[in-house]
Design a protein around this motif. Sequence first.
Motif, short mmCIF file in Angstrom:
data_model
loop_
_atom_site.label_atom_id
_atom_site.label_comp_id
_atom_site.label_asym_id
_atom_site.label_seq_id
_atom_site.Cartn_x
_atom_site.Cartn_y
_atom_site.Cartn_z
N ILE A 194 0.76 -1.75 0.20
CA ILE A 194 -0.16 0.03 0.30
C ILE A 194 1.14 1.08 -0.08
O ILE A 194 1.69 1.04 0.83
N ARG A 195 0.34 2.35 -0.68
CA ARG A 195 1.55 3.42 -0.97
C ARG A 195 1.38 4.50 0.20
O ARG A 195 0.15 4.16 0.76
N PRO A 196 2.85 4.72 1.00
CA PRO A 196 3.14 5.65 0.02
C PRO A 196 4.24 4.07 -0.61
O PRO A 196 5.44 4.58 -1.37
N VAL A 197 5.03 2.83 -0.39
CA VAL A 197 5.37 1.92 -0.52
C VAL A 197 4.95 0.70 -1.80
O VAL A 197 3.89 0.73 -1.27
N HIS A 198 4.85 1.07 -2.77
CA HIS A 198 5.05 0.68 -3.98
C HIS A 198 5.27 -0.75 -4.62
O HIS A 198 4.17 -1.70 -4.29
N PHE A 199 5.98 -1.26 -3.25
CA PHE A 199 6.21 -2.83 -3.02
C PHE A 199 7.38 -3.49 -2.01
O PHE A 199 8.39 -2.56 -2.41
#
Length: 252
Positions: A194-199
């Motif tokens: 889940i953003r702000p972490v893309h993967f």
Amino acid sequence: MTDQPGFDGHLILAPAENTGAPGGAGLLHAKTAVYPGAQQVTLWLPADGGSGYETLRITGPEGALIEEGPLTGRLNGRVQILVDTYPWPPGQYRIEITHSGGWAHMLALRKLEAGVIPPPDPSPVPEPSKGPIVYRDGFGNILPDTDLEVREAALKRIAARFSRRLEFEGNARAGTIIYIDGDIRLRFYHEMCIRPVHFSIDVPPPDKWEAATGQPLTERDDILNFLAEETRRRQAPSLKTLIYDNRIDFVE
């Protein structure tokens, strides 16, 4: 010191040579001894003096004949010949020893003026290196060359840095990233977040690293940095990486 008239001066020998000799005939060996008021050249034949040698002939400046006669009458033993050079004035000389086979040994030499210093011998050409120096102990056992071992290890590490790579399995939602370095293959799971972490990529924490990967803990930072930067370069060049103890996040 002799009372006979003579000439002081250094003697310079040219390399011995043969004329018309068969293979394996060998060359004259010569040595000079020079002192004030006395000097000589000592010659050694490469074979017994009675094995077909015939004449000793010595010529001086402008080809003047200094000596000529049967070699057997000049032998000192079986192979040695002594030639007194003190009576010779400065100039070029040639010693020839003929053989019944139709060939001859030749030796040219030059006598310098008294007081003239002969030129220095040319410096020997160093032999090319044939490999690292091998050190041995007093019993002949080879000692380990720690410097060489360190260099070899460093070169292997450098080569590995250029040959390692990543392979990707799965899709953007989830999959496995395989770190390959020679025979080393390490698998890291990744999944979309889940953003702000893309993967994010899951990695073993320091206390479980060696058990999970089989690699020393000292290599962990280098492997994870490569994993993070190479993944970002190939899969998400617009994102930044954050490395934690148990994961690598790719964020805006």
